[in-house]
Design a protein around this motif. Structure first.
Motif, PDB file in Angstrom:
ATOM      1  N   ASP A 214      53.624 -54.273  27.525  1.00  0.00           N
ATOM      2  CA  ASP A 214      53.070 -54.795  28.772  1.00  0.00           C
ATOM      3  C   ASP A 214      53.610 -56.198  29.054  1.00  0.00           C
ATOM      4  OD1 ASP A 214      51.261 -55.485  30.932  1.00  0.00           O
ATOM      5  OD2 ASP A 214      49.961 -53.900  30.171  1.00  0.00           O
ATOM      6  N   PRO A 215      54.128 -56.444  30.252  1.00  0.00           N
ATOM      7  CA  PRO A 215      54.644 -57.781  30.557  1.00  0.00           C
ATOM      8  C   PRO A 215      53.552 -58.798  30.856  1.00  0.00           C
ATOM      9  CG  PRO A 215      54.886 -56.359  32.461  1.00  0.00           C
ATOM     10  CD  PRO A 215      54.385 -55.492  31.349  1.00  0.00           C
ATOM     11  N   GLN A 216      52.338 -58.314  31.097  1.00  0.00           N
ATOM     12  CA  GLN A 216      51.233 -59.212  31.432  1.00  0.00           C
ATOM     13  C   GLN A 216      50.474 -59.616  30.170  1.00  0.00           C
ATOM     14  OE1 GLN A 216      49.113 -57.790  35.252  1.00  0.00           O
ATOM     15  NE2 GLN A 216      50.003 -55.915  34.412  1.00  0.00           N
ATOM     16  N   ALA A 217      49.849 -60.783  30.208  1.00  0.00           N
ATOM     17  CA  ALA A 217      48.981 -61.208  29.109  1.00  0.00           C
ATOM     18  C   ALA A 217      47.570 -60.661  29.273  1.00  0.00           C
ATOM     19  CB  ALA A 217      48.931 -62.731  29.033  1.00  0.00           C
ATOM     20  N   MET A 218      47.158 -60.462  30.516  1.00  0.00           N
ATOM     21  CA  MET A 218      45.827 -59.970  30.833  1.00  0.00           C
ATOM     22  C   MET A 218      45.919 -59.218  32.150  1.00  0.00           C
ATOM     23  SD  MET A 218      42.387 -62.313  31.234  1.00  0.00           S
ATOM     24  CE  MET A 218      40.753 -61.611  31.108  1.00  0.00           C
ATOM     25  N   LYS A 219      45.117 -58.165  32.317  1.00  0.00           N
ATOM     26  CA  LYS A 219      45.229 -57.381  33.537  1.00  0.00           C
ATOM     27  C   LYS A 219      43.898 -56.733  33.905  1.00  0.00           C
ATOM     28  CE  LYS A 219      46.986 -53.220  31.182  1.00  0.00           C
ATOM     29  NZ  LYS A 219      48.156 -52.301  31.072  1.00  0.00           N
ATOM     30  N   ILE A 220      43.852 -56.252  35.134  1.00  0.00           N
ATOM     31  CA  ILE A 220      42.708 -55.508  35.647  1.00  0.00           C
ATOM     32  C   ILE A 220      42.941 -54.034  35.351  1.00  0.00           C
ATOM     33  CG2 ILE A 220      41.311 -55.021  37.692  1.00  0.00           C
ATOM     34  CD1 ILE A 220      42.899 -57.476  38.977  1.00  0.00           C
ATOM     35  N   VAL A 221      41.936 -53.354  34.808  1.00  0.00           N
ATOM     36  CA  VAL A 221      42.096 -51.941  34.467  1.00  0.00           C
ATOM     37  C   VAL A 221      40.907 -51.132  34.974  1.00  0.00           C
ATOM     38  CG1 VAL A 221      43.512 -52.367  32.427  1.00  0.00           C
ATOM     39  CG2 VAL A 221      41.027 -52.274  32.198  1.00  0.00           C
ATOM     40  N   GLU A 222      41.169 -49.858  35.229  1.00  0.00           N
ATOM     41  CA  GLU A 222      40.105 -48.893  35.494  1.00  0.00           C
ATOM     42  C   GLU A 222      39.763 -48.211  34.182  1.00  0.00           C
ATOM     43  OE1 GLU A 222      39.021 -45.058  38.375  1.00  0.00           O
ATOM     44  OE2 GLU A 222      40.997 -46.014  38.497  1.00  0.00           O
ATOM     45  N   LEU A 223      38.482 -48.171  33.849  1.00  0.00           N
ATOM     46  CA  LEU A 223      38.045 -47.598  32.587  1.00  0.00           C
ATOM     47  C   LEU A 223      38.020 -46.075  32.679  1.00  0.00           C
ATOM     48  CD1 LEU A 223      35.064 -50.005  31.818  1.00  0.00           C
ATOM     49  CD2 LEU A 223      37.482 -50.265  31.228  1.00  0.00           C
ATOM     50  N   ASP A 224      38.504 -45.406  31.630  1.00  0.00           N
ATOM     51  CA  ASP A 224      38.464 -43.949  31.671  1.00  0.00           C
ATOM     52  C   ASP A 224      37.074 -43.452  31.278  1.00  0.00           C
ATOM     53  OD1 ASP A 224      38.284 -43.756  28.879  1.00  0.00           O
ATOM     54  OD2 ASP A 224      40.291 -42.944  28.608  1.00  0.00           O
ATOM     55  N   ASP A 225      36.830 -42.170  31.487  1.00  0.00           N
ATOM     56  CA  ASP A 225      35.489 -41.625  31.309  1.00  0.00           C
ATOM     57  C   ASP A 225      35.013 -41.708  29.864  1.00  0.00           C
ATOM     58  OD1 ASP A 225      35.419 -41.090  33.994  1.00  0.00           O
ATOM     59  OD2 ASP A 225      35.609 -38.906  33.805  1.00  0.00           O
ATOM     60  N   ILE A 226      35.915 -41.488  28.892  1.00  0.00           N
ATOM     61  CA  ILE A 226      35.508 -41.566  27.491  1.00  0.00           C
ATOM     62  C   ILE A 226      35.059 -42.979  27.148  1.00  0.00           C
ATOM     63  CG2 ILE A 226      36.291 -41.342  25.100  1.00  0.00           C
ATOM     64  CD1 ILE A 226      38.229 -39.178  26.052  1.00  0.00           C
ATOM     65  N   CYS A 227      35.791 -43.949  27.653  1.00  0.00           N
ATOM     66  CA  CYS A 227      35.438 -45.349  27.418  1.00  0.00           C
ATOM     67  C   CYS A 227      34.084 -45.682  28.034  1.00  0.00           C
ATOM     68  CB  CYS A 227      36.521 -46.243  27.988  1.00  0.00           C
ATOM     69  SG  CYS A 227      36.172 -48.010  27.865  1.00  0.00           S
ATOM     70  N   ARG A 228      33.859 -45.241  29.265  1.00  0.00           N
ATOM     71  CA  ARG A 228      32.582 -45.535  29.916  1.00  0.00           C
ATOM     72  C   ARG A 228      31.433 -44.849  29.185  1.00  0.00           C
ATOM     73  NH1 ARG A 228      32.809 -44.153  35.972  1.00  0.00           N
ATOM     74  NH2 ARG A 228      30.864 -45.370  36.031  1.00  0.00           N
ATOM     75  N   GLN A 229      31.651 -43.622  28.723  1.00  0.00           N
ATOM     76  CA  GLN A 229      30.591 -42.926  27.987  1.00  0.00           C
ATOM     77  C   GLN A 229      30.300 -43.621  26.670  1.00  0.00           C
ATOM     78  OE1 GLN A 229      28.621 -40.349  29.045  1.00  0.00           O
ATOM     79  NE2 GLN A 229      27.474 -40.795  27.167  1.00  0.00           N
ATOM     80  N   GLN A 230      31.327 -44.206  26.050  1.00  0.00           N
ATOM     81  CA  GLN A 230      31.089 -44.937  24.809  1.00  0.00           C
ATOM     82  C   GLN A 230      30.104 -46.074  25.019  1.00  0.00           C
ATOM     83  OE1 GLN A 230      34.552 -46.444  22.628  1.00  0.00           O
ATOM     84  NE2 GLN A 230      33.295 -48.145  21.844  1.00  0.00           N
ATOM     85  N   GLN A 231      30.171 -46.736  26.169  1.00  0.00           N
ATOM     86  CA  GLN A 231      29.254 -47.841  26.436  1.00  0.00           C
ATOM     87  C   GLN A 231      27.808 -47.355  26.497  1.00  0.00           C
ATOM     88  OE1 GLN A 231      31.179 -50.520  26.121  1.00  0.00           O
ATOM     89  NE2 GLN A 231      32.868 -49.047  26.217  1.00  0.00           N
ATOM     90  N   VAL A 232      27.627 -46.116  26.951  1.00  0.00           N
ATOM     91  CA  VAL A 232      26.290 -45.502  26.941  1.00  0.00           C
ATOM     92  C   VAL A 232      25.910 -45.136  25.511  1.00  0.00           C
ATOM     93  CG1 VAL A 232      24.851 -43.637  27.850  1.00  0.00           C
ATOM     94  CG2 VAL A 232      26.672 -44.622  29.273  1.00  0.00           C
ATOM     95  N   ASN A 233      26.859 -44.528  24.772  1.00  0.00           N
ATOM     96  CA  ASN A 233      26.607 -44.150  23.377  1.00  0.00           C
ATOM     97  C   ASN A 233      26.225 -45.357  22.531  1.00  0.00           C
ATOM     98  OD1 ASN A 233      27.459 -41.640  24.244  1.00  0.00           O
ATOM     99  ND2 ASN A 233      29.468 -41.741  23.246  1.00  0.00           N
ATOM    100  N   ASP A 234      26.826 -46.503  22.850  1.00  0.00           N
ATOM    101  CA  ASP A 234      26.547 -47.740  22.100  1.00  0.00           C
ATOM    102  C   ASP A 234      25.227 -48.393  22.494  1.00  0.00           C
ATOM    103  OD1 ASP A 234      28.870 -47.554  20.642  1.00  0.00           O
ATOM    104  OD2 ASP A 234      29.990 -49.025  21.821  1.00  0.00           O
ATOM    105  N   GLY A 235      24.573 -47.857  23.535  1.00  0.00           N
ATOM    106  CA  GLY A 235      23.309 -48.418  23.983  1.00  0.00           C
ATOM    107  C   GLY A 235      23.448 -49.626  24.879  1.00  0.00           C
ATOM    108  N   CYS A 236      24.659 -49.851  25.424  1.00  0.00           N
ATOM    109  CA  CYS A 236      24.887 -51.020  26.270  1.00  0.00           C
ATOM    110  C   CYS A 236      24.467 -50.790  27.712  1.00  0.00           C
ATOM    111  CB  CYS A 236      26.367 -51.415  26.221  1.00  0.00           C
ATOM    112  SG  CYS A 236      26.964 -51.803  24.557  1.00  0.00           S
ATOM    113  N   PHE A 237      24.421 -49.527  28.127  1.00  0.00           N
ATOM    114  CA  PHE A 237      24.018 -49.169  29.486  1.00  0.00           C
ATOM    115  C   PHE A 237      23.131 -47.924  29.429  1.00  0.00           C
ATOM    116  CE2 PHE A 237      27.876 -51.603  30.086  1.00  0.00           C
ATOM    117  CZ  PHE A 237      27.591 -52.385  31.204  1.00  0.00           C
TER     118      PHE A 237
END
Length: 258
Positions: free
Chosen positions: A160-183
């Motif tokens: 990646d040429p960027q140091a930091m970027k804006i990303v769209e989270l995929d469904d597995i990632c978003r579900q993990q946040q629920v699994n972790d109890g964060c949402f």
């Protein structure tokens, strides 16, 4: 000193497996604290990037009480943040790290990724801060989909040429946040985030990677056995010259000859 139940080396990656995640967190914190003391003895300031996730709970709890660390000479960063949450949200990664580490050890400088503002401008400003000097340490985890920070497989780029970027989270990632109890639900998880890129994380001198729990078993297996690919971004860790992956039996699975 806490000893692992089993160790192995996969290419450059050191792997340490502990019976329980509490032992894993203690051992990882002991190693990170030892390295941090050594760096502070050799240089004026130390720059560290931290992950924010329940997988880091035990590690951060033990690191926060490690003795003989001059935290006043530490510059602390974190590696990702949600887009669209209010500034006072307790789901923010900056909030998690403030509660679990920063308020306890009082680093000399804490650079939080702002929760509000124009995302591209936030990326540029934070990238500038990070690039002012080399990063010495990264304390990270691996997501259920193999992500590093929020570099999910669809957006991960080993070059990646960027140091930091804006990303769209995929469904597995978003579900993990629920699994972790964060949402409370999938729909409550933000769809976008700011993340440090894989080259930014890999450029650090030393990586400590804490990955406990049965939900991480697939990610650990792929990290250790799959061909290096953004299909499992964490496979890139095998190429880092100084990275240790710490896990527990639930995360690793059965030990050889057990």
């Amino acid at each position: 000193m806490t000893s692992p139940r089993f160790t192995q080396q996969i290419e450059n990656l050191n792997v340490e497996v502990f019976t329980q995640r509490q032992e894993m967190g203690r051992a990882a914190a002991e190693d990170a604290a030892r390295h941090l003391r050594q760096l502070l003895a050799e240089q004026g300031r130390v720059r560290i990037i931290f992950a924010a996730a329940p997988s880091q709970n035990e590690f951060l709890a033990h690191l926060a009480v490690a003795d003989d660390i001059d935290w006043a000479r530490v510059d602390a960063f974190h590696m990702d943040e949600y887009v669209g949450l209010p500034d006072n949200s307790t789901a923010l990664f900056s909030y998690y790290l403030t509660q679990n580490l920063f308020d306890k050890v009082k680093p000399g400088a804490v650079y939080r990724i702002p929760a509000s503002g124009e995302p591209q401008q936030l990326c540029e400003a934070y990238s500038t801060l990070l690039q002012q000097a080399p990063v010495d340490m990264v304390c990270l985890g691996i997501g259920e989909n193999g992500h590093l920070a929020f570099n999910d497989p669809p957006v991960a780029d080993f070059n990646d040429p960027q140091a930091m970027k804006i990303v769209e989270l995929d469904d597995i990632c978003r579900q993990q946040q629920v699994n972790d109890g964060c949402f409370p639900s999938f729909d409550a998880v933000p769809t976008h985030a700011l993340t440090l890129t894989i080259p930014t994380l890999m450029a650090a001198g030393r990586l400590f990677c804490m990955v406990p729990g049965k939900n991480k078993h697939w990610a650990i297996r792929e990290t250790l056995t799959a061909a290096p690919s953004v299909a499992c971004p964490a496979t890139v860790l095998r190429s880092h010259p100084s990275c240790t992956l710490y896990t527990d039996l639930e995360g690793y699975g059965e030990l050889p000859n057990a």
